[in-house]
Design a protein around this motif. Structure first.
Motif, short mmCIF file in Angstrom:
data_model
loop_
_atom_site.label_atom_id
_atom_site.label_comp_id
_atom_site.label_asym_id
_atom_site.label_seq_id
_atom_site.Cartn_x
_atom_site.Cartn_y
_atom_site.Cartn_z
N LEU A 55 0.94 -1.03 -0.02
CA LEU A 55 -0.04 0.03 -0.07
C LEU A 55 0.72 1.34 0.02
O LEU A 55 0.36 2.29 -0.51
N HIS A 56 2.06 1.16 0.81
CA HIS A 56 2.93 2.20 0.70
C HIS A 56 3.14 2.66 -0.77
O HIS A 56 3.56 3.81 -1.24
N SER A 57 3.68 1.66 -1.44
CA SER A 57 4.09 1.76 -3.06
C SER A 57 2.77 2.38 -3.86
O SER A 57 3.14 3.11 -4.60
N SER A 58 1.76 1.86 -3.41
CA SER A 58 0.51 2.41 -3.91
C SER A 58 0.29 3.90 -3.89
O SER A 58 0.02 4.57 -4.58
N ALA A 59 0.29 4.03 -2.54
CA ALA A 59 0.35 5.47 -2.07
C ALA A 59 1.29 6.40 -2.70
O ALA A 59 1.01 7.79 -3.33
N GLN A 60 2.72 6.20 -3.07
CA GLN A 60 3.45 6.76 -3.52
C GLN A 60 3.01 7.03 -5.20
O GLN A 60 3.07 8.26 -5.64
N ALA A 61 2.35 6.08 -5.78
CA ALA A 61 1.98 6.27 -7.16
C ALA A 61 0.75 7.29 -7.37
O ALA A 61 0.78 7.74 -8.45
N VAL A 62 -0.03 7.11 -6.38
CA VAL A 62 -1.20 7.98 -6.60
C VAL A 62 -1.05 9.29 -6.36
O VAL A 62 -1.82 10.18 -6.68
N GLY A 63 -0.04 9.89 -5.57
CA GLY A 63 0.01 11.36 -5.24
C GLY A 63 -0.78 11.56 -3.98
O GLY A 63 -1.15 10.85 -3.47
N LEU A 64 -0.76 13.07 -4.05
CA LEU A 64 -1.37 13.57 -2.67
C LEU A 64 -2.92 13.86 -2.84
O LEU A 64 -3.50 14.39 -1.91
N GLY A 65 -3.47 13.80 -4.07
CA GLY A 65 -4.74 14.43 -4.27
C GLY A 65 -5.93 13.61 -3.69
O GLY A 65 -5.53 12.40 -3.30
N HIS A 66 -6.97 14.14 -3.45
CA HIS A 66 -8.16 13.36 -2.77
C HIS A 66 -8.88 12.92 -3.81
O HIS A 66 -9.20 13.23 -4.94
N ARG A 67 -9.25 11.46 -3.53
CA ARG A 67 -10.29 10.70 -4.36
C ARG A 67 -11.26 10.02 -3.40
O ARG A 67 -11.12 10.16 -2.30
N SER A 68 -12.32 9.46 -4.06
CA SER A 68 -13.30 8.97 -3.30
C SER A 68 -13.77 7.76 -4.07
O SER A 68 -13.72 7.49 -5.52
N PHE A 69 -14.43 6.71 -3.39
CA PHE A 69 -15.37 5.57 -4.11
C PHE A 69 -16.39 5.29 -3.49
O PHE A 69 -16.50 5.56 -2.19
N ALA A 70 -17.18 4.71 -3.93
CA ALA A 70 -18.69 4.27 -3.60
C ALA A 70 -18.62 2.92 -2.98
O ALA A 70 -18.01 2.04 -3.47
N ARG A 71 -19.34 2.73 -1.89
CA ARG A 71 -19.66 1.22 -1.14
C ARG A 71 -20.92 1.21 -1.19
O ARG A 71 -21.76 2.17 -0.84
N PRO A 72 -21.47 -0.13 -1.31
CA PRO A 72 -20.82 -1.12 -1.78
C PRO A 72 -20.22 -1.29 -2.92
O PRO A 72 -20.73 -0.59 -3.89
#
Length: 376
Positions: free
Chosen positions: A54-71
């Motif tokens: 997840l740390h590697s993924s966090a570095q890849a996506v950058g600092l911007g805010h994103r969101s996703f819907a559940r379920p």
């Protein structure tokens, strides 16, 4: 003589209030293990391998805010962080917590230990639009903290923590702004089945601490740890750890090497009814600029959190405070404009035991401490 008498009165009052604060701190630290506040901390939530992924993924996506819907949608495509957060929330709250309703998870990442001034998370773009409306400005300021939309819960998932990092997340339950740090509120020192209302503000019947006492939960950064707190709660990260007790800070902070100074976290909020305004939303189709994984795909196994029965709930603790502890002033820095701060100044003044600085320097122990908003 009159001036001397007034001076003695002030000194006597200071000593009395200092003794009261110290005695209250003693009681809190010795009885705190029996208290279940709205702030929850768990260790052993994810494995070291998952944290690294997840740390590697966090570095890849950058600092911007994103969101996703559940379920999540069956056969939908999601980023690695989204799948991991969905797994954590499913373990934490159960699948039925979402049911047929939509739930929206806003998330962002940070990889450095930086000083984050005290603030409560809000619907940021909506707040900016409101701030730009001159016609509504006066009415909004008069509403104070009630004028904002807050998430239901806030979270911090700690992925990597450098050996020199002493950067806890500090949470003030039941306080939404700097202004509310200075206003007397009823605070709970006893457990209650419902732990107060949905915003983490205790019920009046369970409140028996002095109204001027300000509760602060200190949560050290530890890999694999998960923090949950009420979405409207004020929170901050000091750097250096004793920032609020220093008269001034000189020099620039080090951020490299990451092994020493890195503080990699995923921060995420739960929103109900509708997502935060202006934030990229993934409804199952993925984000344009992020690698995605199909639900049920081969890499999903790397993103599983541990079963909740294997999580380690962390109780609040601390070092016993002596009645003759020195009480020192503190200056809490606030984030945002005057409306967001709910206070005209950039700082608010509190006071507390000098031992709070030791709690802020802790590497693992979670502490619940009290400060006074009348001694500052």
């Amino acid at each position: 003589k009159s001036g001397m008498l007034e001076g003695w009165k002030d000194l006597t009052m200071w000593r009395c209030r200092t003794a009261t604060l110290s005695l209250l701190l003693v009681g809190v630290f010795h009885s705190v293990s029996a208290y279940s506040p709205p702030v929850q901390v768990y260790d052993n939530v994810i494995s070291s391998a998952t944290a690294k992924y997840l740390h590697s993924s966090a570095q890849a996506v950058g600092l911007g805010h994103r969101s996703f819907a559940r379920p999540l949608k069956a056969n939908g495509t999601y980023g690695p962080i989204e799948l991991a957060l969905d797994a954590i929330l499913s373990e934490m709250d159960g699948e039925k917590a979402v049911g047929d309703k939509k739930q929206y998870v806003e998330y962002w990442t940070r990889q450095e230990w930086r000083s984050i001034e005290a603030h409560a998370d809000v619907d940021e773009f909506r707040a900016k639009e409101e701030d730009s409306s001159v016609a509504a400005a006066a009415d909004l300021i008069s509403l104070g903290p009630d004028g904002y939309r807050y998430p239901k819960y806030g979270h911090v998932l700690y992925l990597q923590v450098g050996s020199n990092v002493r950067g806890p997340t500090c949470v003030w339950p039941g306080r939404r702004s700097g202004g509310e740090l200075l206003r007397d509120v009823l605070v709970s020192t006893e457990p209650k089945e419902d732990e107060g209302d949905a915003e983490g503000i205790p019920d009046k019947e369970s409140c028996n601490a002095a109204a001027n006492m300000v509760e602060m939960i200190i949560v050290p950064a530890l890999r694999g740890r998960l923090l949950r707190f009420p979405g409207s709660a004020l929170h901050a990260v000091p750097r250096p750890h004793d920032l609020w007790f220093l008269p001034f800070v000189m020099g620039s902070a080090s951020h490299t090497p990451a092994e020493a100074w890195g503080r990699s976290v995923v921060l995420f909020n739960i929103w109900e009814d509708h997502p935060p305004k202006g934030v990229s939303l993934n409804s199952g189709e993925g984000h344009k600029d992020e690698p995605v994984i199909e639900v049920g795909g081969g890499d999903v196994g790397k993103l599983h959190c541990r079963a909740k029965v294997d999580w380690k709930p962390i109780s609040m603790s601390g070092t016993a405070v002596d009645a003759d502890d020195e009480i020192v002033p503190a200056k809490i820095w606030l984030l945002g404009n005057e409306r967001r701060r709910d206070h005209p100044m950039r700082t608010v003044k509190l006071s507390g035991s000098i031992r709070i600085q030791d709690a802020l320097a802790e590497q693992e122990l979670v502490s619940r401490v009290w400060m006074d908003n009348e001694l500052g």
